[in-house]
Design an enzyme around this catalytic site. Structure first.
Site, PDB file in Angstrom:
ATOM      1  N   HIS A 164       2.629  -4.519  -5.363  1.00 34.99           N
ATOM      2  CA  HIS A 164       2.990  -3.204  -5.922  1.00 34.99           C
ATOM      3  C   HIS A 164       3.766  -3.364  -7.240  1.00 34.99           C
ATOM      4  O   HIS A 164       4.971  -3.547  -7.223  1.00 34.99           O
ATOM      5  CB  HIS A 164       3.868  -2.434  -4.922  1.00 34.99           C
ATOM      6  CG  HIS A 164       3.115  -1.978  -3.723  1.00 34.99           C
ATOM      7  ND1 HIS A 164       2.471  -0.762  -3.660  1.00 34.99           N
ATOM      8  CD2 HIS A 164       2.874  -2.581  -2.530  1.00 34.99           C
ATOM      9  CE1 HIS A 164       1.875  -0.629  -2.493  1.00 34.99           C
ATOM     10  NE2 HIS A 164       2.103  -1.724  -1.786  1.00 34.99           N
TER      11      HIS A 164
ATOM     12  N   CYS B 118      -2.774  -2.454  -3.979  1.00 37.66           N
ATOM     13  CA  CYS B 118      -2.707  -2.611  -2.524  1.00 37.66           C
ATOM     14  C   CYS B 118      -3.984  -2.064  -1.875  1.00 37.66           C
ATOM     15  O   CYS B 118      -5.045  -2.642  -2.025  1.00 37.66           O
ATOM     16  CB  CYS B 118      -1.437  -1.954  -2.006  1.00 37.66           C
ATOM     17  SG  CYS B 118      -1.022  -2.517  -0.353  1.00 37.66           S
TER      18      CYS B 118
ATOM     19  N   GLU C 280       4.513  -1.054  -9.169  1.00 37.54           N
ATOM     20  CA  GLU C 280       5.273   0.180  -9.420  1.00 37.54           C
ATOM     21  C   GLU C 280       6.676   0.129  -8.840  1.00 37.54           C
ATOM     22  O   GLU C 280       7.498   0.986  -9.149  1.00 37.54           O
ATOM     23  CB  GLU C 280       4.505   1.403  -8.880  1.00 37.54           C
ATOM     24  CG  GLU C 280       4.447   1.553  -7.365  1.00 37.54           C
ATOM     25  CD  GLU C 280       3.320   0.761  -6.698  1.00 37.54           C
ATOM     26  OE1 GLU C 280       2.878  -0.236  -7.288  1.00 37.54           O
ATOM     27  OE2 GLU C 280       2.915   1.139  -5.574  1.00 37.54           O
TER      28      GLU C 280
END
Ligand code: XMP
Length: 606
Positions: free
Chosen positions: A172, A80, A174
């Site tokens: 993202h 990001c 994660e």
């Protein structure tokens, strides 16, 4: 043994911690680094991941981090904000625009080892206002995303320079919403950085045992054992390293514990074979005296922290073990400044980081064997060390205990514009046929990474959970000065609202203990204890029946790492039981359920 390590540069607390836990799942050590850490802090690492940021923009302003990382011959992945930074650093261009939010389709547009084993189209999670629109000469686009229903394409959603080993994802990986995010992180960590998966809990135990022995030398360790997961696992580990003879455990009943808790804690520690030097002190009077007349949450927290130290020092002297090292069950997020980023405001002071303890840490007098672990890892470690399952899987309980769940007040509302807030709230809730009332009490929350100390809204009336949570979200967005919404569970609407003067007293704590016990028992009876991450019960000095009796709020939440939290609904049958039980307690005038996510609320009310 030295483990391969990935540095995660922390531009935004929760993103960085999520990345670190995903890397650690691969049994590779991930450590959080601050953006302005000197380049030396990155030298031992085999790769770097630059996190996203809620507050920084790659556009215009300089976010001032150690740019020398780009000169290191190790792979770097930017996520990001980090993706935009990498693009910019190597001659690309970032613009305001191309905003994407939530699930997005990523089309893999070129082969790259970072996408090994993935399909041509992947579901990813986006949350950005700026976009990369050009990349430098060494870079190529490896993924693009589709924007909206018109089918326009957002270029450069993923970029790579295989030559420089630099990668950037606008999305993202994660977060779990990126379906194969873990695979992408594994490709980076295990293949591109070639890290070995050696960081196992078994190796952690061996290393900590040696490190504790080395640190302690011939000294003994003195640990404050609250009975929570962290201090119990820390006690077990210290006991393993030093033997029960050199481990002194002190359980302090600070008067802020749950019902019968101290008795249970002593029993459990004894059963774990740690009873040789197990001490107990009932210091409730010290804590109550120190807290007498205090209302302000941060002041309460620091008094509780200081009193712990005072009692601990006094007891250590009495036991003749004052020269021992101090053991603490501090976990990793608490060591990263305030648990968020270095830039983060002090939202709440953690009591294992109050100034007296900081001084002892500086003098090398503190051993914290869990300081490298996240909560989920502490639990894994606890299971491996044979700590009983019901201890390992207990809900977290804050160091200051019920002290941060027993709200206090001088009885005088602050100077907020209650009429204005009330008017805005009414407009939003009226279409649902429910009532909304701004309460004059205040609680702590977190907005845009800053501490807030604002007012709750109490909603009364029947509607669905979904609608309640939605309208709460709208209130948070549109009405300044509100950081919580609670839902009235009583059958009747409140007849009056009065803020009561109230401080920390034994009688109020006893009342809160009873209410909390009913909630905990209820969760267990309905087999919800393990499904719900944590469920504080709070007592508010607000009378809603004109008789000077107080208000109880139950706060069940779902959370993974306490960085964020979602309000958890309770089944109607349990609500009915709690309504009967809690409203029958002497001194209670009302019962509410907290509907607030974190942010804007925190899990605890203070
Ligand atoms: P908040 O309220 O900040 O809490 O959302 C996040 C998690 O931390 C716990 N908590 C504490 N734990 N000492 C602790 O050991 C503290 O001072 C403290 N304050 C909050 C809280 O219960 C939740 O699990």
């Amino acid at each position: 043994m030295k483990h391969d390590t990935i540095a995660v540069i922390d531009f935004g607390g929760q993103y960085a911690h999520l990345i670190a836990t995903k890397v650690r799942k691969l049994r590779v050590l991930a450590e959080i680094r601050q953006p302005d850490d000197p380049i030396e802090a990155f030298l031992p690492c085999k790769g770097i991941i630059i996190s996203g940021s809620p507050s920084f923009s790659a556009f215009g302003e300089d976010s001032g981090y150690t740019k020398a990382i780009y000169d290191l011959p190790i792979p770097i992945l930017g996520l990001c904000f980090g993706h935009q930074e990498i693009a910019k650093h190597y001659g690309g261009r970032v613009i305001h625009g191309g905003q994407e939010w939530a699930h997005t389709e990523l089309r893999v547009s070129a082969e790259s080892p970072i996408f090994k084993g993935l399909g041509p189209v992947e579901t990813v999670w986006m949350s950005h206002f700026e976009s990369v629109v050009e990349v430098g000469p060494d870079f190529k686009e490896i993924g693009c995303s589709r924007l909206g229903s018109g089918g326009e394409v957002n270029r450069y959603a993923a970029i790579a320079s295989e030559k420089l080993r630099r990668y950037g994802f606008q999305f993202h990986p994660e977060v779990d919403d990126t379906v194969h995010g873990q695979q992408m992180i594994a490709n980076f960590v295990l293949n591109i950085c070639a890290c070995a998966s050696s960081w196992t809990m078994g190796s952690y135990i061996d290393e900590q045992v040696s490190s504790i022995r080395e640190r302690a030398g011939n000294e003994s360790v003195f640990l404050l054992a609250s009975g929570g997961v962290d201090s119990t696992v820390a006690a077990r580990l210290l006991g393993k390293a030093l033997g029960p003879e050199r481990l002194h455990l002190l359980h302090i009943d600070n008067g802020l514990m749950r019902k019968n808790e101290s008795r249970e804690v002593m029993r459990r520690l004894g059963e774990m074979g740690l009873g040789l030097n197990l001490h107990f002190v009932d210091a409730s009077q010290d804590f109550l005296a120190a807290l007498s007349g205090v209302v302000e949450p941060e002041k309460k927290r620091s008094i509780i922290g200081d009193t712990f130290i005072r009692v601990f020092e006094r007891e250590a002297r009495a036991l003749g073990i004052e020269s021992h090292l101090l053991g603490q069950g501090t976990i990793y997020p608490d060591t990263i400044e305030t648990g968020g980023t270095r830039r983060a405001d002090v939202i709440k002071t953690h009591h294992n980081r109050v100034p007296v303890i900081q001084e002892m840490i500086a003098k090398g007098r503190v051993i914290e064997p869990l300081a490298e672990l996240y909560k989920t890892e502490v639990r894994e470690l606890g299971e491996l060390l044979g700590v009983a399952r019901d201890v390992v899987w207990r809900h977290p309980f804050p160091g200051p205990g019920l002290g941060v769940r027993l709200l206090c007040s001088d009885g005088k509302p602050d100077s907020a514009d209650f009429a204005g807030m009330e008017c805005s709230v009414q407009e939003l809730v009226r279409p649902l046929g429910i009532a909304g009332r701004v309460l004059t009490i205040r609680s702590v929350g977190v907005k845009a990474d800053l501490r807030s100390y604002e007012h709750p809204v109490m909603l009364s009336g029947m509607t669905s959970w979904k609608e309640l949570v939605e309208v709460a979200g709208t209130i948070f967005r549109l009405v300044p000065g509100i950081n919580r919404c609670i839902w009235n569970l009583a059958d009747t609407r409140p007849s009056s609202f009065a803020l009561l003067p109230a401080t920390v007293t034994r009688a109020r704590l006893d009342l809160l203990r009873e209410a909390d016990d009913l909630v905990m028992e209820g969760l267990r009876r309905h087999h919800l204890y393990h499904e719900i991450w944590q469920c504080p019960t709070c007592l508010l000095p607000m009378s809603v029946d004109g008789k000077g009796r107080e208000l109880v709020v139950i706060r069940p939440v779902h959370s993974e790492r306490a960085m964020t939290a979602a309000p958890a609904p309770l089944p109607e049958a349990l609500i009915a039981e709690l309504r009967r039980g809690i409203l029958a307690l002497d001194g209670v005038s009302g019962l509410c359920l907290d509907l607030t996510p974190k942010p804007p609320g925190t899990i605890e009310w203070e």
